[in-house]
Scaffold this motif. Structure first.
Motif, PDB file in Angstrom:
ATOM      1  N   MET A   1      39.879  -7.788 -20.169  1.00 35.48           N
ATOM      2  CA  MET A   1      39.397  -8.714 -19.170  1.00 35.48           C
ATOM      3  C   MET A   1      38.245  -9.522 -19.746  1.00 35.48           C
ATOM      4  N   GLU A   2      38.231 -10.822 -19.512  1.00 32.84           N
ATOM      5  CA  GLU A   2      37.156 -11.673 -19.976  1.00 32.84           C
ATOM      6  C   GLU A   2      36.146 -11.844 -18.858  1.00 32.84           C
ATOM      7  N   TRP A   3      34.924 -11.366 -19.097  1.00 29.18           N
ATOM      8  CA  TRP A   3      33.876 -11.495 -18.097  1.00 29.18           C
ATOM      9  C   TRP A   3      33.229 -12.857 -18.218  1.00 29.18           C
ATOM     10  N   PHE A   4      32.762 -13.370 -17.117  1.00 28.67           N
ATOM     11  CA  PHE A   4      32.066 -14.649 -17.120  1.00 28.67           C
ATOM     12  C   PHE A   4      30.672 -14.482 -17.717  1.00 28.67           C
ATOM     13  N   ASP A   5      30.354 -15.288 -18.717  1.00 21.87           N
ATOM     14  CA  ASP A   5      29.030 -15.267 -19.321  1.00 21.87           C
ATOM     15  C   ASP A   5      28.166 -16.292 -18.631  1.00 21.87           C
ATOM     16  N   HIS A   6      27.079 -15.822 -18.007  1.00 19.99           N
ATOM     17  CA  HIS A   6      26.204 -16.734 -17.285  1.00 19.99           C
ATOM     18  C   HIS A   6      25.514 -17.681 -18.243  1.00 19.99           C
ATOM     19  N   VAL A   7      25.208 -18.856 -17.728  1.00 20.91           N
ATOM     20  CA  VAL A   7      24.511 -19.839 -18.530  1.00 20.91           C
ATOM     21  C   VAL A   7      23.158 -19.284 -18.955  1.00 20.91           C
ATOM     22  N   ASP A   8      22.852 -19.412 -20.239  1.00 25.22           N
ATOM     23  CA  ASP A   8      21.575 -18.953 -20.761  1.00 25.22           C
ATOM     24  C   ASP A   8      20.561 -20.069 -20.590  1.00 25.22           C
ATOM     25  N   LEU A   9      19.671 -19.889 -19.632  1.00 22.96           N
ATOM     26  CA  LEU A   9      18.722 -20.952 -19.329  1.00 22.96           C
ATOM     27  C   LEU A   9      17.615 -21.046 -20.361  1.00 22.96           C
ATOM     28  N   ASP A  10      17.539 -20.083 -21.288  1.00 18.01           N
ATOM     29  CA  ASP A  10      16.570 -20.188 -22.369  1.00 18.01           C
ATOM     30  C   ASP A  10      17.092 -21.088 -23.485  1.00 18.01           C
ATOM     31  N   ASN A  11      18.368 -21.433 -23.412  1.00 16.93           N
ATOM     32  CA  ASN A  11      18.977 -22.277 -24.424  1.00 16.93           C
ATOM     33  C   ASN A  11      18.833 -23.741 -24.020  1.00 16.93           C
ATOM     34  N   GLU A  12      18.228 -24.548 -24.884  1.00 20.54           N
ATOM     35  CA  GLU A  12      17.981 -25.950 -24.543  1.00 20.54           C
ATOM     36  C   GLU A  12      19.283 -26.702 -24.301  1.00 20.54           C
ATOM     37  N   TYR A  13      20.350 -26.320 -25.000  1.00 20.45           N
ATOM     38  CA  TYR A  13      21.629 -26.992 -24.798  1.00 20.45           C
ATOM     39  C   TYR A  13      22.146 -26.749 -23.391  1.00 20.45           C
ATOM     40  N   ASP A  14      21.993 -25.502 -22.906  1.00 17.88           N
ATOM     41  CA  ASP A  14      22.447 -25.192 -21.555  1.00 17.88           C
ATOM     42  C   ASP A  14      21.620 -25.936 -20.516  1.00 17.88           C
ATOM     43  N   LYS A  15      20.312 -26.071 -20.781  1.00 18.12           N
ATOM     44  CA  LYS A  15      19.475 -26.831 -19.861  1.00 18.12           C
ATOM     45  C   LYS A  15      19.924 -28.286 -19.801  1.00 18.12           C
ATOM     46  N   ASP A 254      40.205  -2.358  -8.299  1.00 16.71           N
ATOM     47  CA  ASP A 254      40.315  -2.014  -9.722  1.00 16.71           C
ATOM     48  C   ASP A 254      41.198  -2.981 -10.482  1.00 16.71           C
ATOM     49  N   GLU A 255      42.180  -3.554  -9.810  1.00 19.13           N
ATOM     50  CA  GLU A 255      43.116  -4.462 -10.490  1.00 19.13           C
ATOM     51  C   GLU A 255      42.401  -5.668 -11.072  1.00 19.13           C
ATOM     52  N   LYS A 256      41.394  -6.180 -10.360  1.00 20.45           N
ATOM     53  CA  LYS A 256      40.680  -7.374 -10.810  1.00 20.45           C
ATOM     54  C   LYS A 256      39.262  -7.085 -11.272  1.00 20.45           C
TER      55      LYS A 256
END
Length: 451
Positions: A1-15, A254-256
């Motif tokens: 399963m691929e978990w959602f990676d939250h936006v890293d707000l410490d990263n200037e690109y994400d900002k 459990d399925e999801k």
């Protein structure tokens, strides 16, 4: 399963991505006969759902339905809203203000500084207090502030499960500005700490002085959560009966890989806000949700994971979520008789009024104080010292002393909660996990759900 990676707000690109991709908002008055649709698409950032719901709550909008879904790095919300009178939004000025509040970076900027729900101001000095509730406490607090030349311009007081939390915005009575004298503030803090601290308090009372305040209701939830008001105490205080309390259940899909939280209770304003506040404080992420109501009853269903991507993995954790959500719902429900104090504003007004309440055996279970210009509009919910309804003679005696043209009785607001009824037409995300032969609700065709 691929978990959602939250936006890293410490990263200037994400900002930069956030600033270049503000929430996209559509406000539709044509699609639904009895509600205005507010559709919000944005980058999926932890806390963005709370920011959106908070904006709608601050405009005093009633959310009758909502569908929330996150797809990859985006989340899409659809809210069915009305004004407080149950009407669709017709005021173009209001609609434009909502659009501007949701559709600009104003909604995500608090997330950039990692302060979900926070606003900073310097006009007032903020005093925060938590401790054990008792009759007469508010009277003693206002007496200290009056003695030290403080004018209360705004205050919110919540009580729940023998605990009290309050935020007071005060100014200097002479200058009308925030108090900057650190020695004076230190003395006020010390005196208030003595007032709110009890010798037999099993938890530590807290008093905090700050020049910056949070969104008041958001902060009150945080304070009471930190004070662990969700832990039931064996005291004489009246608590909700089992058939009146909100019904919260938690189970795993459990399925999801989700935990499913279902809330059934009496519907009311800001219910969704209160629940999302608590889930956010507990570091849970809402991936999908279905919000609905039928008559007086609300049904809210959330598909959540912890911020680290896991579902709830123990019975103890499930019980803690249930207790915390029950507390979040109950905090805002006002026990007792509603009294409104309407009088030209002057320093000492609150001290005098709450002193009269105390001397006549009234206990304040909740208060909302907001002085605007020369007028003070103060709302108190009161019971007797045992948390029972006050009798007519006591109310009349209080009104006689304060002034019958000043103190008005508005309503009796003791807990009255009907048994939730099943809504067979209600949409549940659980339906999405059923066999394909079962029909998908036609009114949700505009949402594409790819879990």
């Amino acid at each position: 399963m691929e978990w959602f990676d939250h936006v890293d707000l410490d990263n200037e690109y994400d900002k930069l991505r956030i600033r270049m991709n503000p929430p996209r908002v559509v406000i539709d008055n044509e699609a639904c006969e009895d509600a205005t649709l507010v559709k919000v698409d944005s980058l999926n950032i932890h806390g963005i759902l709370l920011e959106v719901v908070q904006v709608l709550a601050d405009f005093d909008l009633i959310i009758s339905k909502a569908y929330i879904s996150s797809l990859g790095g985006w989340f899409m919300d659809v809210f069915h809203v009305t004004d407080k009178n149950g009407n669709k939004l017709a005021d173009e000025g209001l609609i434009n203000n909502i659009q501007q509040a949701l559709g600009t970076n104003a909604c995500v900027l608090p997330l950039l500084r990692k302060s979900v729900g926070v606003e900073f101001v310097s006009e007032h000095t903020a005093l925060e207090m938590t401790g054990t509730d008792r009759p007469g406490l508010l009277s003693e607090v206002f007496a200290v502030l009056t003695d030290w030349g403080c004018n209360v311009v705004r205050a919110e007081v919540w009580t729940h499960n023998t605990r009290v939390a309050c935020i007071l915005n005060v100014t200097d009575k002479t200058t009308g500005t925030a108090i900057h004298d650190q020695e004076r503030l230190s003395t006020i803090k010390k005196l208030l700490s003595r007032v709110i601290t009890r010798d037999n308090d099993i938890r530590s009372a807290k008093t905090v002085v700050s020049m910056g305040i949070t969104h008041t209701e958001r902060r009150l939830h945080q304070m009471m959560f930190a004070d662990r008001d969700f832990e039931r105490m064996n005291t004489g205080e009246m608590i909700l009966c089992d058939n009146v309390r909100p019904l919260v259940t938690v189970h795993n899909c459990d399925e999801k890989g989700y935990s499913v939280v279902i809330v059934r209770c009496k519907d009311r304003a800001k219910l969704l806000f209160d629940i999302v506040c608590t889930l956010t404080d507990m570091q849970y992420v809402v991936y999908h949700a279905s919000i609905g109501s039928q008559g007086l009853d609300a049904y809210q269903e959330f598909y959540i994971r912890h911020a680290d991507g896991r579902a709830l993995n123990s019975e103890a954790e499930r019980q803690r979520v249930i207790q915390c959500l029950e507390a979040a719902i109950e905090r805002r429900v006002s026990e007792g008789l509603r009294l409104e104090l309407c009088k030209s504003n002057h320093v000492g007004l609150l001290c005098d009024a709450t002193r009269v309440f105390r001397e006549n055996g009234l206990s304040v279970t909740r208060a909302a104080i907001a002085n605007r210009g020369e007028k003070g509009v103060d709302v108190f919910y009161v019971t007797d010292a045992a948390r029972n309804l006050v009798d007519f003679k006591t109310v009349e005696a209080v009104r006689q002393e304060i002034g019958k043209t000043v103190l008005h009785v508005k309503e009796n607001s003791m807990h009255m909660k009907s048994t939730p009824q099943e809504n067979r037409n209600r949409f549940s995300f659980t339906d999405l996990f059923k066999p394909k032969s079962e029909h998908f609700p036609c009114n949700l065709r505009f949402i594409k759900l790819n879990f």
